[in-house]
Design an enzyme around this catalytic site. Structure first.
Site, PDB file in Angstrom:
ATOM      1  CE  LYS A   1      -0.326  -0.326   5.053  1.00 27.14           C
ATOM      2  NZ  LYS A   1      -1.190  -0.760   6.179  1.00 27.14           N
TER       3      LYS A   1
ATOM      4  CE1 TYR B   1      11.447  32.275   4.113  1.00 23.72           C
ATOM      5  CE2 TYR B   1      11.702  29.883   4.017  1.00 23.72           C
ATOM      6  CZ  TYR B   1      11.423  31.095   3.392  1.00 23.72           C
ATOM      7  OH  TYR B   1      11.126  31.127   2.058  1.00 23.72           O
TER       8      TYR B   1
ATOM      9  CG  MET C   1       8.517  23.899  -0.417  1.00 21.20           C
ATOM     10  SD  MET C   1       7.481  24.821  -1.554  1.00 21.20           S
ATOM     11  CE  MET C   1       6.321  25.583  -0.441  1.00 21.20           C
TER      12      MET C   1
ATOM     13  NE  ARG D   1      -6.566   0.001  11.172  1.00 23.61           N
ATOM     14  CZ  ARG D   1      -5.348  -0.116  10.657  1.00 23.61           C
ATOM     15  NH1 ARG D   1      -4.495   0.894  10.733  1.00 23.61           N
ATOM     16  NH2 ARG D   1      -4.959  -1.242  10.099  1.00 23.61           N
TER      17      ARG D   1
END
Ligand SMILES: *Cc1c(COP(=O)(O)O)cnc(C)c1O
Length: 376
Positions: free
Chosen positions: A37, A257, A305, A136
């Site tokens: 998956k 940043y 990023m 679940r």
């Protein structure tokens, strides 16, 4: 020549196959299914499945029907492909036409699959999942009781497997594992003659337990630790970023940043080609590591990023040049180590691996793979 990608991701299919063989020895006579998956946890479902097939793997699991649609053409037609998240309402005909096995997680899904079989006029293969305490997916105890009273609801379904999922398998000493195993055995007795599947990677690598007929392994195949340290699995991936630019800054200079890092000495700073858009956790801002020539270079300031900065003041000069490789995942820093520093698990590090990497698949040795499939 540089290919302009953000980083190089090496995927060692030989290590993948070695991990498969280790699990197979551990759980024998149970068979090992590949859980592929989420694009085989980010490593490439088609490539991973081909390698596992060659190693003798005969069962594959994905989560969503769309993943099954994408993978099915890459598998031989007789290899069962299971859809863990179940039968989406209205998708019965599509699922039947594709020839995949839905994991039936409720009575409603059982009824819908049985009805589809009646419409088509032949039995359809399927799996039943039961909830043994994780709350679940899977049939509840009430639904199981109803099914016991009304067994005809399974008419038309060719039941291939009864399964459940362990909540605490990564901690083999957790008492809840025993409880879930006992509950599962009792429930599976309700389906005599149907093969059983309970274990994921953590369950499969647990000792002193029976592993049923089929284990469903993902993370251990891909090199993640099934139970924390020590990790018996071989590392499957290695990730190298590149140095984009180097600079020398004075004591007191801010980095990145928000200028969250201040250099406390004159420093060499390297800007690397990987950022959070590549799945590198932003949570590693100011705390994570990279390795150059086997020496740690700390991540300084915020992860951007498309890039991040590391302090390379203590790294030998000859290793520092634009385009130089920098280890993010490899012999000095495992996926579990990165995950621990980032406050997450190896699964999340793998499934978020970026789409801007050059992916290099190192093939599994052909002779070894042939031998293994011969034995299986
Ligand atoms: C993802 C998943 C697995 C594989 O788990 P690993 O811990 O990666 O081995 C097995 N079974 C189910 C139901 C899953 O959702």
């Amino acid at each position: 020549m540089h290919d302009g990608t953000a980083a190089t991701l090496r995927i060692d299919l030989g290590a993948l196959v070695a991990n498969y063989a280790l699990i197979a020895r551990q759980v024998a006579p149970a068979a090992v299914a590949g859980v592929v998956k989420a694009d085989a946890y980010g490593l490439g479902a088609a490539e991973v499945s081909h390698a596992l097939l060659a190693a003798g793997c005969r069962h594959f699991f994905v989560a969503h029907l769309c993943e099954a649609t994408a993978l099915k053409p890459h598998l031989p037609p007789d290899i069962p492909l299971y859809v863990l998240n179940g039968l989406p309402p209205g998708a019965e005909a599509a699922c039947a036409a594709l020839g995949v096995l839905p994991v039936l997680n409720s009575l409603a899904q059982i009824d819908a699959w049985a009805a589809a079989a009646r419409t088509i006029g032949y039995a359809l293969p399927g799996v039943i999942q039961v909830d043994t305490g994780m709350s679940r997916l899977g049939l509840t105890p009430d639904e199981l009781a109803m099914l016991r009273d009304q067994p005809h609801r399974l008419d038309g379904i060719d039941l291939q497997l009864v399964m459940s999922h362990l909540a605490c398998a990564d901690e083999p000493d957790d008492a809840f594992n025993r409880e879930q195993r006992d509950r599962f055995d009792a429930i599976a007795d309700q389906f005599p003659g149907v093969p059983r599947s309970l274990d994921n990677s953590g369950g499969a690598m647990a000792t002193g337990v029976r592993h049923g007929d089929l284990v469903r392994t993902g993370i251990a195949l891909y090199g993640g630790a099934p139970h924390g340290d020590p990790n018996p699995m071989r590392a499957v991936i290695a990730l190298d970023a590149y140095i984009l630019q180097l600079r020398t800054v004075p004591a007191g200079a801010g980095v990145g940043y928000g200028l969250t890092h201040r250099c406390d000495r004159p420093s060499h700073i390297a800007t690397l080609s990987v950022g959070y858009a590549d799945g590198w956790p932003r949570h590693l801002s100011g705390r994570g590591s990279a390795y150059i020539g086997g020496v740690r270079a700390p991540i300084v300031g915020r992860v951007s990023m498309d890039s991040m900065a590391i302090d390379v003041t203590d790294i030998a000069d000859y290793l520092l040049y634009p385009g130089a490789p920098v280890e993010l995942i490899g012999p000095h820093q495992t996926i579990d180590a990165v995950a621990a520093q980032a406050g997450t698990i190896s699964y999340e590090i793998l499934t978020r691996l970026g789409h801007r990497y050059a992916r290099i698949y190192l093939p599994a040795p052909v002779a070894a793979a042939d031998q293994r499939s011969g034995k299986a």
